[in-house]
Write an enzyme that holds these catalytic residues in place. Structure first.
Site, mmCIF file in Angstrom:
data_model
loop_
_atom_site.group_PDB
_atom_site.id
_atom_site.type_symbol
_atom_site.label_atom_id
_atom_site.label_comp_id
_atom_site.label_asym_id
_atom_site.label_seq_id
_atom_site.Cartn_x
_atom_site.Cartn_y
_atom_site.Cartn_z
ATOM 1 N N TRP A 112 21.671 -21.506 -83.706
ATOM 2 C CA TRP A 112 21.887 -20.187 -83.111
ATOM 3 C C TRP A 112 20.701 -19.294 -83.472
ATOM 4 O O TRP A 112 20.011 -19.543 -84.476
ATOM 5 C CB TRP A 112 23.203 -19.561 -83.600
ATOM 6 C CG TRP A 112 23.319 -19.336 -85.082
ATOM 7 C CD1 TRP A 112 23.886 -20.174 -85.985
ATOM 8 C CD2 TRP A 112 22.844 -18.195 -85.826
ATOM 9 N NE1 TRP A 112 23.796 -19.641 -87.246
ATOM 10 C CE2 TRP A 112 23.173 -18.421 -87.177
ATOM 11 C CE3 TRP A 112 22.187 -17.014 -85.488
ATOM 12 C CZ2 TRP A 112 22.859 -17.513 -88.189
ATOM 13 C CZ3 TRP A 112 21.868 -16.104 -86.494
ATOM 14 C CH2 TRP A 112 22.209 -16.354 -87.835
ATOM 15 N N GLU A 155 19.942 -10.459 -97.959
ATOM 16 C CA GLU A 155 19.367 -11.479 -97.073
ATOM 17 C C GLU A 155 17.901 -11.183 -96.762
ATOM 18 O O GLU A 155 17.079 -12.087 -96.668
ATOM 19 C CB GLU A 155 20.154 -11.555 -95.755
ATOM 20 C CG GLU A 155 21.576 -12.066 -95.887
ATOM 21 C CD GLU A 155 21.669 -13.567 -96.137
ATOM 22 O OE1 GLU A 155 20.640 -14.259 -96.020
ATOM 23 O OE2 GLU A 155 22.772 -14.039 -96.458
ATOM 24 N N GLU A 193 17.668 -19.409 -93.108
ATOM 25 C CA GLU A 193 18.137 -18.176 -93.745
ATOM 26 C C GLU A 193 17.523 -16.930 -93.105
ATOM 27 O O GLU A 193 18.140 -15.870 -93.069
ATOM 28 C CB GLU A 193 17.789 -18.189 -95.242
ATOM 29 C CG GLU A 193 18.654 -19.111 -96.084
ATOM 30 C CD GLU A 193 20.007 -18.492 -96.399
ATOM 31 O OE1 GLU A 193 20.156 -17.276 -96.307
ATOM 32 O OE2 GLU A 193 20.926 -19.263 -96.745
ATOM 33 N N HIS A 196 19.515 -14.724 -90.918
ATOM 34 C CA HIS A 196 20.638 -13.931 -91.427
ATOM 35 C C HIS A 196 20.291 -12.447 -91.539
ATOM 36 O O HIS A 196 21.001 -11.586 -91.016
ATOM 37 C CB HIS A 196 21.111 -14.464 -92.789
ATOM 38 C CG HIS A 196 21.566 -15.891 -92.741
ATOM 39 N ND1 HIS A 196 21.908 -16.596 -93.863
ATOM 40 C CD2 HIS A 196 21.734 -16.754 -91.704
ATOM 41 C CE1 HIS A 196 22.261 -17.832 -93.519
ATOM 42 N NE2 HIS A 196 22.153 -17.940 -92.217
ATOM 43 N N GLU A 246 24.924 -19.961 -102.931
ATOM 44 C CA GLU A 246 25.278 -20.223 -101.527
ATOM 45 C C GLU A 246 26.786 -20.056 -101.343
ATOM 46 O O GLU A 246 27.246 -19.541 -100.329
ATOM 47 C CB GLU A 246 24.842 -21.630 -101.097
ATOM 48 C CG GLU A 246 23.330 -21.819 -101.049
ATOM 49 C CD GLU A 246 22.632 -21.069 -99.914
ATOM 50 O OE1 GLU A 246 23.289 -20.368 -99.132
ATOM 51 O OE2 GLU A 246 21.400 -21.193 -99.808
ATOM 52 N N THR A 249 27.558 -16.305 -101.305
ATOM 53 C CA THR A 249 27.253 -15.644 -100.030
ATOM 54 C C THR A 249 28.213 -16.111 -98.937
ATOM 55 O O THR A 249 28.569 -15.339 -98.054
ATOM 56 C CB THR A 249 25.787 -15.865 -99.588
ATOM 57 O OG1 THR A 249 25.483 -17.255 -99.705
ATOM 58 C CG2 THR A 249 24.819 -15.077 -100.422
ATOM 59 N N ASP A 278 26.663 -20.988 -92.077
ATOM 60 C CA ASP A 278 25.363 -21.491 -92.558
ATOM 61 C C ASP A 278 25.360 -21.619 -94.077
ATOM 62 O O ASP A 278 24.880 -22.600 -94.647
ATOM 63 C CB ASP A 278 24.246 -20.498 -92.203
ATOM 64 C CG ASP A 278 23.619 -20.782 -90.846
ATOM 65 O OD1 ASP A 278 24.136 -21.623 -90.102
ATOM 66 O OD2 ASP A 278 22.582 -20.131 -90.554
ATOM 67 N N GLU A 279 25.895 -20.589 -94.730
ATOM 68 C CA GLU A 279 25.896 -20.585 -96.199
ATOM 69 C C GLU A 279 26.698 -21.777 -96.726
ATOM 70 O O GLU A 279 26.336 -22.404 -97.716
ATOM 71 C CB GLU A 279 26.480 -19.276 -96.760
ATOM 72 C CG GLU A 279 25.883 -17.982 -96.203
ATOM 73 C CD GLU A 279 24.431 -17.738 -96.587
ATOM 74 O OE1 GLU A 279 23.782 -18.650 -97.111
ATOM 75 O OE2 GLU A 279 23.948 -16.616 -96.344
ATOM 76 N N HIS A 282 24.650 -24.869 -96.486
ATOM 77 C CA HIS A 282 23.643 -24.878 -97.555
ATOM 78 C C HIS A 282 24.282 -25.191 -98.908
ATOM 79 O O HIS A 282 23.702 -25.897 -99.732
ATOM 80 C CB HIS A 282 22.915 -23.530 -97.616
ATOM 81 C CG HIS A 282 22.101 -23.242 -96.389
ATOM 82 N ND1 HIS A 282 21.696 -21.977 -96.049
ATOM 83 C CD2 HIS A 282 21.621 -24.064 -95.423
ATOM 84 C CE1 HIS A 282 20.998 -22.038 -94.923
ATOM 85 N NE2 HIS A 282 20.941 -23.284 -94.523
#
Ligand SMILES: [Fe+2]
Ligand SMILES: [Fe+2]
Length: 413
Positions: A112, A155, A193, A196, A246, A249, A278-279, A282
């Site tokens: 995305w 971020e 990242e 973000h 991670e 977040t 996403d976090e 990760h």
């Protein structure tokens, strides 16, 4: 080059700290760099230098050349604490990392992008879409905005986190375009990242509810200050830290998503939820690395785990400053704690999760020191919860603080 060198600053009282959250976690006490330096001792292959603090433990303004810099205090600076021979572990894991870690990255074409969630400035309907976005954001309360801005600023200090990863011995990107799996991971992770802060920044800019200039100043100050994770160039400590962060977040963005939905901004909920996902991915990668380290070197890894937890996991943006509030991070943390975006309980929960994830209780064949470390980390989550409860009782009810990010409007801490 000296294989192991450490600079130690004398500890000084913590700067600020008003909320339960900061009381329990801000691992940011320490002294300023400054004063004279002299060697004091040598420990297990690391040469330490004591730098005597000569200034009060508040942030200081120093003049270097013609410019003023806002230098935040840091803890003792310990360098290269991992025995050099352990670098081989990471070299030998190159192929493993390629097969097991890089698979957690998403190809750019399948990723995305911030633009997917924002009004398209090239479209006819741009202005109307922006108006809709602004209307949707009207129900977001000030305390929530403070949390969202704090998360966005965190971020946006991404250059600091890439730098931090590249301080780690044995895994750093030696050239800036190194083909090793570790370096590829770090660059690709950074690239993922980067979306973000970009997305949250653009959303907050368009919604018109916040003082963008003050936010931008905070970001500039924060990147200039860096961070002090106390990972000592050790990938053991570094990957324990990133595993923890991670997940932290993931929790924090997940909560801002949930609240956005409650306040009626479903688009913002989608934005925060997408970032949280996403976090999580990760977190999966970093916890897998540490799982592997437990397999290869259980003693070294559990001792590193204990070390990291004794020092406390400092939040990445703990040195934040906006040009006005010397305790900005503590104030932001207090609001996040009160609102339930990121709390002391979350800190204990993350630790408990990681202890289980890595099967720390079941580790066998440890040295005496390893067994002590195992015992310490396994017993820590309930201890933190008890401390949290006590800290909560001390929180002054109703104390307020103005935040420059929202035009100095006051928010309950
Ligand atoms: Fe992120
Ligand atoms: Fe992250």
């Amino acid at each position: 080059m000296a294989s192991a060198c450490a600079v130690k600053c004398m500890a000084a009282p913590k700067y600020g700290g008003s909320g339960a959250f900061s009381a329990a976690f801000s691992g940011s006490n320490g002294a300023k760099l400054g004063g004279s330096s002299q060697p004091v001792n040598s420990v297990a292959g690391s040469h330490r230098v004591l730098m005597t603090a000569t200034l009060p433990p508040k942030a200081k303004e120093v003049e270097k050349g013609k410019s003023h810099f806002h230098i935040r205090e840091v803890h003792e600076q310990v360098l290269h604490s991992m025995p050099p021979q352990k670098i081989e572990i990471f070299k030998s894991l190159e192929g493993w990392a390629e097969d097991n870690i890089l698979i957690h990255l998403k190809p750019v074409e399948k990723s995305w992008q911030p633009q997917d969630f924002l009004p398209d400035p090239a479209s006819e309907g741009f202005i109307d879409d922006v108006k809709e976005l602004r209307e949707r954001s009207l129900e977001l309360p000030d305390d929530y905005l403070v949390c969202l801005v704090g998360d966005m600023i965190t971020e946006e200090a991404l250059p600091t986190y890439q730098t931090m990863l590249n301080t780690l011995d044995g895994v750093r990107d030696e050239t800036g375009a190194s083909p090793t799996s570790w370096a590829v991971w770090t660059r690709m992770w950074t690239a993922e990242e980067n979306r973000h802060g970009d997305l949250l920044n653009k959303y907050l800019y368009l919604c018109g509810r916040v003082d963008m200039r003050q936010i931008e100043k905070t970001i500039q100050y924060l990147i200039g200050s860096g961070m002090d994770p106390r990972t000592e160039n050790s990938p053991f400590l570094g990957f324990l830290y990133t595993s923890f962060q991670e997940r932290a977040t993931f929790i924090s963005h997940g909560n801002t998503a949930r609240f956005a939905k409650d306040y009626g901004d479903v688009k913002l909920a989608q934005i925060c939820g997408t970032i949280a996902a996403d976090e999580k991915r990760h977190e999966t990668a970093y916890t897998k690395i540490v799982e592997k380290l437990f397999e290869i070197d259980p003693d070294g890894t559990v001792i590193a785990f204990e070390d990291m937890m004794r020092k406390k996991i400092s939040m990445p943006a703990h040195l934040m400053y906006d040009g006005q509030d010397d305790n900005l991070f503590d104030h932001f943390s207090s609001v996040a704690q009160r609102l339930g975006v990121y709390t002391a309980r979350d800190y204990a929960d993350i630790l408990e999760f990681l202890v289980k994830r890595w099967n720390v209780e079941k580790l066998e064949g440890l040295s005496g020191e390893g067994r002590k470390a195992q015992d310490y980390v396994c017993k820590l989550p309930p201890r933190i919860r008890r401390l949290e409860e006590r800290a909560q009782e001390r929180v002054k009810q109703g104390e307020k603080c103005g935040f420059s990010w929202i035009f100095n409007r006051e928010v309950v801490l």
